[in-house]
Write a protein that holds these residues in place. Structure first.
Motif, PDB file in Angstrom:
ATOM      1  N   ARG A 109       0.832  -1.208   0.000  1.00 20.64           N
ATOM      2  CA  ARG A 109       0.000   0.000   0.000  1.00 20.64           C
ATOM      3  C   ARG A 109       0.870   1.264   0.000  1.00 20.64           C
ATOM      4  O   ARG A 109       0.580   2.233  -0.702  1.00 20.64           O
ATOM      5  CB  ARG A 109      -0.934   0.003   1.215  1.00 20.64           C
ATOM      6  CG  ARG A 109      -2.006  -1.088   1.151  1.00 20.64           C
ATOM      7  CD  ARG A 109      -2.878  -1.067   2.403  1.00 20.64           C
ATOM      8  NE  ARG A 109      -3.789  -2.201   2.425  1.00 20.64           N
ATOM      9  CZ  ARG A 109      -4.950  -2.250   1.774  1.00 20.64           C
ATOM     10  NH1 ARG A 109      -5.333  -1.225   1.049  1.00 20.64           N
ATOM     11  NH2 ARG A 109      -5.714  -3.328   1.852  1.00 20.64           N
ATOM     12  N   ALA A 156       2.392   1.639  -3.451  1.00 20.54           N
ATOM     13  CA  ALA A 156       1.408   2.162  -4.404  1.00 20.54           C
ATOM     14  C   ALA A 156       1.164   3.648  -4.190  1.00 20.54           C
ATOM     15  O   ALA A 156       1.050   4.427  -5.155  1.00 20.54           O
ATOM     16  CB  ALA A 156       0.103   1.362  -4.259  1.00 20.54           C
ATOM     17  N   ALA A 157       1.110   4.056  -2.924  1.00 22.41           N
ATOM     18  CA  ALA A 157       0.892   5.470  -2.618  1.00 22.41           C
ATOM     19  C   ALA A 157       2.035   6.350  -3.118  1.00 22.41           C
ATOM     20  O   ALA A 157       1.823   7.412  -3.715  1.00 22.41           O
ATOM     21  CB  ALA A 157       0.704   5.663  -1.116  1.00 22.41           C
ATOM     22  N   HIS A 158       3.287   5.869  -2.918  1.00 19.12           N
ATOM     23  CA  HIS A 158       4.443   6.636  -3.383  1.00 19.12           C
ATOM     24  C   HIS A 158       4.461   6.742  -4.909  1.00 19.12           C
ATOM     25  O   HIS A 158       4.751   7.802  -5.466  1.00 19.12           O
ATOM     26  CB  HIS A 158       5.738   5.983  -2.899  1.00 19.12           C
ATOM     27  CG  HIS A 158       5.916   6.051  -1.414  1.00 19.12           C
ATOM     28  ND1 HIS A 158       5.485   7.113  -0.659  1.00 19.12           N
ATOM     29  CD2 HIS A 158       6.487   5.161  -0.541  1.00 19.12           C
ATOM     30  CE1 HIS A 158       5.781   6.901   0.619  1.00 19.12           C
ATOM     31  NE2 HIS A 158       6.390   5.723   0.714  1.00 19.12           N
ATOM     32  N   LEU A 159       4.162   5.619  -5.587  1.00 19.85           N
ATOM     33  CA  LEU A 159       4.169   5.639  -7.042  1.00 19.85           C
ATOM     34  C   LEU A 159       3.073   6.548  -7.585  1.00 19.85           C
ATOM     35  O   LEU A 159       3.279   7.270  -8.580  1.00 19.85           O
ATOM     36  CB  LEU A 159       3.997   4.207  -7.578  1.00 19.85           C
ATOM     37  CG  LEU A 159       5.167   3.255  -7.327  1.00 19.85           C
ATOM     38  CD1 LEU A 159       4.819   1.850  -7.781  1.00 19.85           C
ATOM     39  CD2 LEU A 159       6.428   3.748  -8.018  1.00 19.85           C
ATOM     40  N   THR A 160       1.911   6.527  -6.921  1.00 15.91           N
ATOM     41  CA  THR A 160       0.795   7.396  -7.349  1.00 15.91           C
ATOM     42  C   THR A 160       1.151   8.862  -7.154  1.00 15.91           C
ATOM     43  O   THR A 160       0.866   9.699  -8.016  1.00 15.91           O
ATOM     44  CB  THR A 160      -0.476   7.036  -6.570  1.00 15.91           C
ATOM     45  OG1 THR A 160      -0.791   5.665  -6.783  1.00 15.91           O
ATOM     46  CG2 THR A 160      -1.638   7.902  -7.044  1.00 15.91           C
ATOM     47  N   ALA A 161       1.804   9.160  -6.018  1.00 16.92           N
ATOM     48  CA  ALA A 161       2.177  10.533  -5.738  1.00 16.92           C
ATOM     49  C   ALA A 161       3.175  11.056  -6.771  1.00 16.92           C
ATOM     50  O   ALA A 161       3.127  12.199  -7.186  1.00 16.92           O
ATOM     51  CB  ALA A 161       2.768  10.638  -4.331  1.00 16.92           C
ATOM     52  N   ARG A 162       4.083  10.177  -7.198  1.00 13.94           N
ATOM     53  CA  ARG A 162       5.056  10.601  -8.200  1.00 13.94           C
ATOM     54  C   ARG A 162       4.420  10.763  -9.572  1.00 13.94           C
ATOM     55  O   ARG A 162       4.897  11.524 -10.400  1.00 13.94           O
ATOM     56  CB  ARG A 162       6.203   9.566  -8.284  1.00 13.94           C
ATOM     57  CG  ARG A 162       7.119   9.636  -7.069  1.00 13.94           C
ATOM     58  CD  ARG A 162       8.239   8.593  -7.220  1.00 13.94           C
ATOM     59  NE  ARG A 162       9.129   8.628  -6.087  1.00 13.94           N
ATOM     60  CZ  ARG A 162      10.177   9.452  -5.964  1.00 13.94           C
ATOM     61  NH1 ARG A 162      10.425  10.301  -6.945  1.00 13.94           N
ATOM     62  NH2 ARG A 162      10.935   9.428  -4.916  1.00 13.94           N
TER      63      ARG A 162
END
Length: 320
Positions: free
Chosen positions: A311, A314-320
């Motif tokens: 999770r 996924a959050a870090h990749l979405t933020a980038r």
């Protein structure tokens, strides 16, 4: 549902074959009968040749003793499937004579499996393939394996000839401590007094092993773990983290993405597979799962910390 006496006796035998101690009241609860009926069924098993030990009193109960002969075994569905799969892969072990013996036992068991279980075993076998490992043609004799296992247990010195990688053979006197398996290899962890150090020996390179007859005091393996010691000795990184995943794809669709993953296919279904994946740490494990998720949706069954890591990833990749 009422169970006939024969079926009940088989259920009782299946419980006893775990070789744990069973209070009579617990057996009665498990079988849904009275304690008197349990005692009567136990007597019937004794008449059939099963050695059932008993203790009386408030904390008395029953245990299946080790007999002088092998009576018929009773396996439930999951046990039967596990034994069949285990025998199939035991045939690939680097132990002399094991292939023929395992396949012979497997043939006997599969002939007795009901159709529903035979289909499960067949599905798993047809969906899993093994990559043959290059070996030098040497195999371990079961007698030698048993001899080393007994020496480790009894803390008894052993002497043998050992063939090094360069082909040179030397005589060794050691204190055997533990046996460790790495893929198809067997290793002996032992203290060698002549050199005053711990050593790792490949069993397929050992010749003419024999017990000396003298015993030694227990020693602590460096680091406290024989498998870690062998992994370090042969330059192997042990994989300490594993995860159980549900991957929503067929085994054929997953073949490519799982090719280089350290994994075990646990269950194969028409639209999903249950897979166990291993890696060195939780971060690398998360990256491996993310790679699989590029091919098909993945649900993490365990461990919980991997689900949390995924999770966050996924959050870090979405933020980038």
């Amino acid at each position: 549902m009422r169970i006939d006496p024969t079926g009940r006796a088989l259920q009782l035998l299946s419980l006893l074959q775990t070789h744990r101690f069973w209070p009579c009241a617990e057996l009665a609860t498990r079988l849904g009968v009275t304690e008197r009926t349990v005692r009567r069924d136990l007597e019937r098993l004794r008449e059939l040749g099963y050695p059932v030990d008993s203790t009386s009193g408030k904390y008395g109960g029953y245990r299946l003793a080790t007999g002088t002969h092998l009576p018929p075994l009773v396996l439930d569905d999951e046990e039967a499937v596990a034994v069949s799969i285990g025998l199939r892969y035991a045939a690939e072990a680097a132990i002399s004579g094991m292939e023929e013996t395992s396949l012979r036992a497997l043939t006997k068991i599969e002939a007795l499996l009901p159709h529903r279980l035979r289909r499960r075993v067949s599905a798993l076998r047809s969906s899993v393939s093994s990559v043959p490992r290059e070996v030098d043609g040497d195999f371990i004799h079961p007698e030698a394996l048993s001899m080393f296992a007994a020496a480790c247990r009894d803390q008894e010195h052993m002497r043998f000839d050992y063939r090094r990688r360069d082909g040179e053979i030397s005589r060794r006197l050691v204190e055997p401590q533990k046996l460790v398996t790495v893929e198809r290899r067997w290793y002996l962890v032992a203290w060698e007094g002549h050199r005053g150090d711990w050593r790792t020996f490949r069993l397929d390179r050992i010749q003419a092993p024999q017990k000396v007859g003298s015993h030694f005091p227990p020693r602590g393996i460096p680091g406290g773990d024989a498998a870690d010691f062998v992994a370090s000795s042969i330059g192997l990184t042990r994989r300490h983290h594993d995860a159980k995943l549900v991957i929503h794809a067929t085994s054929a669709e997953l073949e490519e993405v799982l090719r280089w993953a350290d994994h075990t296919l646990i269950e194969v279904n028409a639209d999903h597979c249950v897979v166990q994946v291993r890696s060195e740490d939780i971060g690398r494990l998360a990256m491996r799962v993310a790679e699989i998720a590029l091919t098909a949706p993945v649900t993490v069954i365990e461990p919980v910390e991997l689900d949390d890591t995924m999770r966050r990833l996924a959050a870090h990749l979405t933020a980038r």
